[in-house]
Design a protein around this motif. Structure first.
Motif, PDB file in Angstrom:
ATOM      1  N   GLU A  57       0.867  -1.192   0.000  1.00 32.40           N
ATOM      2  CA  GLU A  57       0.000   0.000   0.000  1.00 32.40           C
ATOM      3  C   GLU A  57       0.897   1.233   0.000  1.00 32.40           C
ATOM      4  O   GLU A  57       2.073   1.163   0.381  1.00 32.40           O
ATOM      5  CB  GLU A  57      -0.904  -0.062   1.249  1.00 32.40           C
ATOM      6  CG  GLU A  57      -1.946   1.023   1.431  1.00 32.40           C
ATOM      7  CD  GLU A  57      -2.741   1.411   0.197  1.00 32.40           C
ATOM      8  OE1 GLU A  57      -2.482   2.525  -0.297  1.00 32.40           O
ATOM      9  OE2 GLU A  57      -3.621   0.660  -0.264  1.00 32.40           O
ATOM     10  N   THR A 100       5.343   0.927  -3.867  1.00 36.25           N
ATOM     11  CA  THR A 100       6.009   1.964  -4.653  1.00 36.25           C
ATOM     12  C   THR A 100       4.971   2.660  -5.531  1.00 36.25           C
ATOM     13  O   THR A 100       4.053   2.008  -6.034  1.00 36.25           O
ATOM     14  CB  THR A 100       7.128   1.377  -5.547  1.00 36.25           C
ATOM     15  OG1 THR A 100       7.572   2.402  -6.451  1.00 36.25           O
ATOM     16  CG2 THR A 100       6.653   0.188  -6.381  1.00 36.25           C
ATOM     17  N   ALA A 149      -4.564  -1.810  -7.099  1.00 35.82           N
ATOM     18  CA  ALA A 149      -4.139  -0.441  -6.791  1.00 35.82           C
ATOM     19  C   ALA A 149      -4.788   0.531  -7.781  1.00 35.82           C
ATOM     20  O   ALA A 149      -5.364   0.113  -8.787  1.00 35.82           O
ATOM     21  CB  ALA A 149      -2.626  -0.346  -6.863  1.00 35.82           C
ATOM     22  N   TYR A 186       5.480  -4.781  -9.501  1.00 35.29           N
ATOM     23  CA  TYR A 186       4.708  -5.730  -8.686  1.00 35.29           C
ATOM     24  C   TYR A 186       4.541  -7.057  -9.446  1.00 35.29           C
ATOM     25  O   TYR A 186       4.675  -8.138  -8.868  1.00 35.29           O
ATOM     26  CB  TYR A 186       3.333  -5.159  -8.356  1.00 35.29           C
ATOM     27  CG  TYR A 186       3.331  -3.998  -7.377  1.00 35.29           C
ATOM     28  CD1 TYR A 186       3.891  -4.132  -6.106  1.00 35.29           C
ATOM     29  CD2 TYR A 186       2.753  -2.777  -7.699  1.00 35.29           C
ATOM     30  CE1 TYR A 186       3.866  -3.082  -5.196  1.00 35.29           C
ATOM     31  CE2 TYR A 186       2.716  -1.724  -6.800  1.00 35.29           C
ATOM     32  CZ  TYR A 186       3.281  -1.880  -5.550  1.00 35.29           C
ATOM     33  OH  TYR A 186       3.251  -0.834  -4.652  1.00 35.29           O
TER      34      TYR A 186
HETATM   35  N1  LIG Z   1     -15.769  -2.159  -9.804  1.00 30.83           N
HETATM   36  C1  LIG Z   1     -14.590  -1.753  -9.410  1.00 30.83           C
HETATM   37  O1  LIG Z   1     -14.447  -1.281  -8.320  1.00 30.83           O
HETATM   38  C2  LIG Z   1     -13.410  -1.889 -10.335  1.00 30.83           C
HETATM   39  C3  LIG Z   1     -13.582  -2.494 -11.577  1.00 30.83           C
HETATM   40  C4  LIG Z   1     -12.468  -2.631 -12.409  1.00 30.83           C
HETATM   41  C5  LIG Z   1     -11.250  -2.157 -12.012  1.00 30.83           C
HETATM   42  N2  LIG Z   1     -11.132  -1.536 -10.827  1.00 30.83           N
HETATM   43  C6  LIG Z   1      -9.827  -1.001 -10.472  1.00 30.83           C
HETATM   44  O2  LIG Z   1      -9.416  -1.521  -9.240  1.00 30.83           O
HETATM   45  C7  LIG Z   1      -8.545  -0.572  -8.626  1.00 30.83           C
HETATM   46  C8  LIG Z   1      -8.958  -0.361  -7.184  1.00 30.83           C
HETATM   47  O3  LIG Z   1     -10.221   0.236  -7.104  1.00 30.83           O
HETATM   48  P1  LIG Z   1     -10.738   0.809  -5.712  1.00 30.83           P
HETATM   49  O4  LIG Z   1     -12.124   1.292  -5.931  1.00 30.83           O
HETATM   50  O5  LIG Z   1     -10.451  -0.137  -4.627  1.00 30.83           O
HETATM   51  O6  LIG Z   1      -9.816   2.079  -5.571  1.00 30.83           O
HETATM   52  P2  LIG Z   1      -9.239   2.737  -4.251  1.00 30.83           P
HETATM   53  O7  LIG Z   1      -8.752   4.071  -4.666  1.00 30.83           O
HETATM   54  O8  LIG Z   1     -10.209   2.640  -3.122  1.00 30.83           O
HETATM   55  O9  LIG Z   1      -8.018   1.780  -3.878  1.00 30.83           O
HETATM   56  C9  LIG Z   1      -6.793   1.826  -4.509  1.00 30.83           C
HETATM   57  C10 LIG Z   1      -5.742   1.661  -3.432  1.00 30.83           C
HETATM   58  O10 LIG Z   1      -4.487   1.508  -4.082  1.00 30.83           O
HETATM   59  C11 LIG Z   1      -3.534   2.266  -3.362  1.00 30.83           C
HETATM   60  N3  LIG Z   1      -2.443   2.522  -4.296  1.00 30.83           N
HETATM   61  C12 LIG Z   1      -2.410   3.416  -5.318  1.00 30.83           C
HETATM   62  N4  LIG Z   1      -1.245   3.287  -5.989  1.00 30.83           N
HETATM   63  C13 LIG Z   1      -0.551   2.293  -5.389  1.00 30.83           C
HETATM   64  C14 LIG Z   1       0.699   1.700  -5.621  1.00 30.83           C
HETATM   65  N5  LIG Z   1       1.447   2.114  -6.633  1.00 30.83           N
HETATM   66  N6  LIG Z   1       1.105   0.694  -4.811  1.00 30.83           N
HETATM   67  C15 LIG Z   1       0.327   0.263  -3.775  1.00 30.83           C
HETATM   68  N7  LIG Z   1      -0.885   0.790  -3.519  1.00 30.83           N
HETATM   69  C16 LIG Z   1      -1.316   1.790  -4.316  1.00 30.83           C
HETATM   70  C17 LIG Z   1      -4.287   3.503  -2.914  1.00 30.83           C
HETATM   71  O11 LIG Z   1      -3.636   4.141  -1.850  1.00 30.83           O
HETATM   72  C18 LIG Z   1      -5.627   2.885  -2.518  1.00 30.83           C
HETATM   73  O12 LIG Z   1      -5.629   2.468  -1.176  1.00 30.83           O
HETATM   74  C19 LIG Z   1      -8.597   0.687  -9.480  1.00 30.83           C
HETATM   75  O13 LIG Z   1      -7.500   0.713 -10.369  1.00 30.83           O
HETATM   76  C20 LIG Z   1      -9.861   0.500 -10.258  1.00 30.83           C
HETATM   77  O14 LIG Z   1      -9.834   1.211 -11.481  1.00 30.83           O
HETATM   78  C21 LIG Z   1     -12.180  -1.403  -9.958  1.00 30.83           C
END
Ligand SMILES: NC(=O)c1ccc[n+]([C@@H]2O[C@H](COP(=O)([O-])OP(=O)(O)OC[C@H]3O[C@@H](n4cnc5c(N)ncnc54)[C@H](O)[C@@H]3O)[C@@H](O)[C@H]2O)c1
Length: 393
Positions: A57, A100, A149, A186
């Motif tokens: 994270e 990272t 992420a 990663y």
């Molecule tokens: N239905 C959905 O929720 C859905 C569908 C498809 C894709 N996604 C993708 O899943 C991902 C997560 O969605 P979410 O709603 O949980 O978002 P979120 O913003 O709640 O969670 C993302 C987390 O990743 C952390 N983060 C960001 N960059 C990072 C890195 N380089 N290394 C480690 N941690 C990192 C952030 O601090 C955050 O805690 C997003 O990329 C989103 O586009 C979500």
């Protein structure tokens, strides 16, 4: 099974943790889990429905996953508070390691109190080694790594460093920071350790030839990209109807609004680019021609994790008559996404146990932009998944 989540304190991650622990305690139903459908009833013999969690994270202001889950819950109230309380002890024991944010774009940097800078003062090789050590400490033979992420901006493809694993290793040794991104590092760490890897985001991850080569060499199954959960799921389920009835789609407008962190990151143009490409490509693949499309995503703070998609489809029927179809998808993003994290981990672990490796195209059912597959039709993808599963069991 153990699941290492990249972005462990995000809402999809913490919702998956709460859900998994609630299921283990027998206090939640298994609705929403594809892997619990009757078609996959024997999966439990190979990969039981229980998991330990760890992860990387960049927002380390939370002491543990419970604090992050509580913060996500306070903003979204996306499930009954009872589940959070009931799983508190388990979530308090999940403490993420510092990840990272290399080349993750302005959208990620603006998340607020992140503690990592571009490369955190380390060389690429040092970052990669640190990620590997973190995962190694947690992992066993039944561990899967999933990237949930925030979405990174697209990284321009560079054949010198991205086309072969030798080139990729050279990029790390020569510290070519500008050609690398966090998601690549990663994915590299997971595959290097022989752990199955899924990319739930549209970020590059394991989709470059260099990492595909490493996955083949190390006999690691992997899959991606970008979870298919909301508007794209409806689109790729509905659009085949037009094909089956020989109706011609003239134009398809998809307009998405959401709040929350994901929405905030995607409000940044460079981060949004990866997502729009991922969403926009599906129609062309489905129809075999390119209808006029408008695809956009915008930040709408008060909606938090409630994502709303407005779609308008203009199509032509018999005698050239033009008709219209509209739909609104009103989904809770983390609720539709979280179970898929558990499904993907189970199917990838099954693949590993059955000596399948490289890109597992049959998991395309779960993704908006399935790697190495042009099959984006949800019906056909589901059939493909069942057929693949039946050959393994
Ligand atoms: N239905 C959905 O929720 C859905 C569908 C498809 C894709 N996604 C993708 O899943 C991902 C997560 O969605 P979410 O709603 O949980 O978002 P979120 O913003 O709640 O969670 C993302 C987390 O990743 C952390 N983060 C960001 N960059 C990072 C890195 N380089 N290394 C480690 N941690 C990192 C952030 O601090 C955050 O805690 C997003 O990329 C989103 O586009 C979500």
């Amino acid at each position: 099974m153990k699941i290492w989540l990249i972005g462990a304190y995000g809402i999809v991650s913490t919702t998956a943790m709460v859900g998994m622990k609630a299921i283990e305690k027998g206090i939640s139903s298994k609705i929403g889990l594809v892997s619990e459908l009757p078609q996959f009833k024997d999966l439990n013999k190979y990969v039981p429905l229980k998991a330990e969690f760890g992860g990387h994270e960049i927002r380390l202001q939370f002491k543990n996953a419970y604090e992050a889950a509580l913060d996500n819950w306070k903003q979204n109230r996306h499930f009954d508070y009872y589940y959070l309380e009931a799983t508190k002890d388990e979530l308090e024991n999940i403490v993420a390691k510092k990840g990272t944010a290399l080349n993750c774009g302005r959208g990620v940097k603006e998340l607020g109190d992140i503690t990592v800078l571009e490369n955190d003062g380390l060389t690429l090789r040092e970052i990669a080694d640190r990620l590997i050590e973190d995962i190694k400490e947690f992992a066993d033979d039944e561990t899967v790594v999933i990237n949930v992420a925030s979405t990174e901006p697209p990284v321009p493809y560079n054949p010198e460093y991205h086309s072969t694993i030798e080139g990729f290793e050279r990029m790390l040794d020569e510290n070519k920071l500008e050609y690398c991104s966090a998601s690549m590092l990663y994915a590299y760490a997971a595959i290097k350790l022989g752990l199955p890897y899924a990319n739930f985001t549209p970020s590059t991850g394991s989709s470059i030839p260099a990492l595909k080569e490493l996955a083949i060499r190390n006999r690691v199954p992997h899959a991606g990209n970008d979870g298919k959960t909301g508007e794209t799921l409806v689109k790729t389920t509905l659009a085949p109807m037009f094909t089956y009835r020989n109706l011609r789609i003239l134009g398809w407008m998809s307009y998405n609004i959401l709040g929350d962190l994901d929405g905030k990151v995607l409000a940044c143009e460079e981060n949004k680019k990866s997502k729009v490409i991922s969403k926009d490509k599906v129609l062309e693949k489905l129809m075999g021609y390119s209808p006029y499309t408008i695809t956009d995503i915008n930040f709408f703070p008060s909606l938090v994790d409630n994502k709303i998609a407005f779609d308008f489809i203009h199509f032509e029927g018999f005698l050239g008559t033009r008709m219209k179809f509209y739909f609104v998808w009103d989904g809770i993003d983390a609720i539709v996404a979280a179970p898929l994290i558990i499904d993907l981990a189970r199917f990838l672990l099954l693949a590993k146990k059955k000596q399948k490796y490289g890109v597992i195209k049959e998991l395309g059912f779960f993704f908006k932009s399935p790697m190495e597959s042009d099959n984006v039709n949800t019906h056909k993808q589901f059939e493909e998944l069942i057929k693949w599963y039946n050959t393994l069991i």
